[in-house]
Design an enzyme around this catalytic site. Structure first.
Site, PDB file in Angstrom:
ATOM      1  N   HIS A  65       0.833  -1.200   0.000  1.00 59.00           N
ATOM      2  CA  HIS A  65       0.000   0.000   0.000  1.00 59.00           C
ATOM      3  C   HIS A  65       0.872   1.255   0.000  1.00 59.00           C
ATOM      4  O   HIS A  65       1.822   1.355   0.772  1.00 59.00           O
ATOM      5  CB  HIS A  65      -0.901   0.029   1.241  1.00 59.00           C
ATOM      6  CG  HIS A  65      -1.703  -1.217   1.433  1.00 59.00           C
ATOM      7  ND1 HIS A  65      -1.965  -1.744   2.682  1.00 59.00           N
ATOM      8  CD2 HIS A  65      -2.286  -2.056   0.545  1.00 59.00           C
ATOM      9  CE1 HIS A  65      -2.693  -2.845   2.559  1.00 59.00           C
ATOM     10  NE2 HIS A  65      -2.894  -3.066   1.261  1.00 59.00           N
ATOM     11  N   TYR A 128       2.967   2.268  12.852  1.00 60.07           N
ATOM     12  CA  TYR A 128       3.139   3.300  11.827  1.00 60.07           C
ATOM     13  C   TYR A 128       2.985   4.668  12.485  1.00 60.07           C
ATOM     14  O   TYR A 128       1.954   4.951  13.086  1.00 60.07           O
ATOM     15  CB  TYR A 128       2.061   3.226  10.746  1.00 60.07           C
ATOM     16  CG  TYR A 128       1.860   1.903  10.057  1.00 60.07           C
ATOM     17  CD1 TYR A 128       2.278   1.725   8.745  1.00 60.07           C
ATOM     18  CD2 TYR A 128       1.193   0.860  10.690  1.00 60.07           C
ATOM     19  CE1 TYR A 128       2.059   0.525   8.084  1.00 60.07           C
ATOM     20  CE2 TYR A 128       0.972  -0.343  10.041  1.00 60.07           C
ATOM     21  CZ  TYR A 128       1.409  -0.502   8.735  1.00 60.07           C
ATOM     22  OH  TYR A 128       1.189  -1.684   8.094  1.00 60.07           O
TER      23      TYR A 128
END
Length: 462
Positions: A65, A128
């Site tokens: 992604h 993240y």
């Protein structure tokens, strides 16, 4: 603390080896330490959100992604095999890199680089740290985990891995639409300066009041700021005399003070460099040897100058800012030089003030200085920008226009500012508008002589 920073074949993708402090209780690490990491070469990317994903079983595989934000990825617990594919528009499109990550490895992933990983242990948690907020329902570029051109050597074959149906449906590289790079945003794009800036930034997004109203908070909130890496604010209310009226005063404060303040807040929050344009009208026009300097205290004579001074102060609150003060701007559109050339051709003999002294600034020169400061990463702050050469009065420039267009310069008579303003509702004008160019010159910029620029400008008028 980081033990080292490593570059990779994917431009901007950086690997950091972290110091992990462990004992019988477990371990501790500084997963994000701004001062040290930036000092060692990591971009100061301004994270605003932290996401974590739990992978219950060994073999869980996620990706590939790419999102329109930067991220710092790390392992909170467990171990993963991580891989990245560059999905950005450009020569590096399709470039790959992979490595095994544990708690001692952190990777900075630039905007548009596809991120993926495979859990090598049960109960792995992946983290993240990102610098923009996730918007549900938005679709970004993605790549099939088994893409042949990427040829990622997954330790656990994808046939045996736990992969979502969505990720199994991702396209091959040949079918991926690359993520476009961030582009400059030019406001006030239809004005003289805006058009000159657009010529030097052909990839920029151009907006004017009808596309983006800088005084409208809702419009500013809805704008896709994540798509821009530079804001060039050429929008302004420049009707100096109308600014003295009740309606004009309100409009001037909104456009010249409130709007730059709003842009400065956005630029600060998102880390975008902001270039804003100001004026000699922030000073009172007293004669200063060598010209007005950047650190001279404000002393505006009228509403226009007051609003521009307020805008200067507001823009200075953005960490990455340039305020470019200028004077007597001449570009493509209605301006003094074109007016004098038309009067000369029409046989009109004008009376022009001879007690206001300064230098012309051609919009192309202001745009060129902007490009220079940005491209050379000159220190942020305020700079004075005009064409160079000997300061002259408006009457001097008028005579020069007559002469260069083949007419008798003696046809231009002179008047004073006080005489010209008699019986008119005019804003007060600064008499001495010469700006000192030393600070700009110290960055390596050579200002074009105003007389030569005037000659070139008139030659192109035909």
């Amino acid at each position: 603390m980081t033990q080292g920073v490593e570059t990779t074949p994917v431009p901007g993708l950086v690997v950091l080896r972290l110091a992990v402090h462990g004992d019988a209780r477990g371990w501790f690490k500084e997963n994000w330490q701004r001062e040290r990491m930036v000092g060692q070469g990591l971009p100061d990317f301004g994270p605003v959100q932290n996401n974590m994903s739990l992978n219950v079983r060994r073999g869980t595989t996620r990706g590939i992604h790419a999102e329109p934000w930067d991220k710092l990825v790390s392992v909170a617990t467990g171990k993963v095999f991580a891989a990245w594919v560059d999905l950005r528009e450009g020569e590096s499109f399709g470039a790959t890199y992979w490595l095994e990550m544990d708690e001692g490895v952190t990777v900075f992933v630039p905007r548009g680089v596809g991120n993926s990983y495979q859990a090598l242990e049960d109960g792995t948690v992946f983290s993240y740290l990102v610098n923009d907020h996730y918007v549900p329902g938005t679709v970004y570029p993605a790549l099939h985990l088994a893409d042949e051109s990427a040829a990622i050597p997954w330790p656990i074959p994808l046939a045996d891995a736990d992969v979502s149906d969505k990720d199994r449906a991702n396209p091959r590289l040949a079918e991926v639409t690359p993520m476009a790079p961030r582009r400059p945003l030019i406001t006030g794009a239809k004005g003289q300066l805006g058009r000159a800036l657009a010529a030097l930034h052909p990839d920029a997004t151009l907006v004017d009041l009808d596309e983006l109203d800088l005084t409208d908070p809702d419009a500013l909130a809805a704008w896709p700021w994540q798509d821009h890496d530079l804001i060039l604010n050429a929008a302004a209310y420049t009707a100096v005399d109308a600014a003295e009226t009740p309606e004009g005063r309100a409009t001037a404060w909104a456009a010249n003070a409130a709007a730059p303040a709003a842009l400065a807040a956005i630029a600060a929050r998102r880390g975008i460099p902001l270039v804003h344009y100001s004026t000699d009208y922030v000073f009172d026009g007293r004669e200063v040897e060598g010209g007005h300097r950047e650190d001279e205290p404000f002393a505006p004579l009228g509403v226009y100058g007051q609003t521009k001074a307020a805008g200067d102060l507001a823009v200075a609150t953005a960490p990455k800012h340039y305020v470019l003060r200028t004077s007597w701007v001449i570009g493509e559109g209605h301006n003094f030089v074109r007016t004098m050339a038309r009067l000369a051709a029409d046989g009109v003999d004008p009376a022009v003030v001879d007690d206001q002294v300064g230098r012309l600034t051609f919009a192309t020169e202001l745009a060129r200085a902007t490009r220079h400061l940005v491209d050379t990463a000159a220190p942020y702050g305020t700079y004075h920008v005009t064409n160079g050469g000997t300061p002259r009065s408006w009457a001097d420039y008028a005579r020069r226009v007559f002469e260069l267009t083949g007419h008798d310069p003696a046809r231009v008579s002179t008047t004073t500012t006080e005489e010209y303003a008699a019986g008119k509702q005019l804003s007060p004008r600064p008499l001495h508008s010469t700006l000192c160019l030393d600070k700009l010159a110290a960055t390596g910029f050579e200002s074009t002589d105003a007389d030569q620029a005037l000659t070139d400008y008139l030659a192109h008028l035909g």
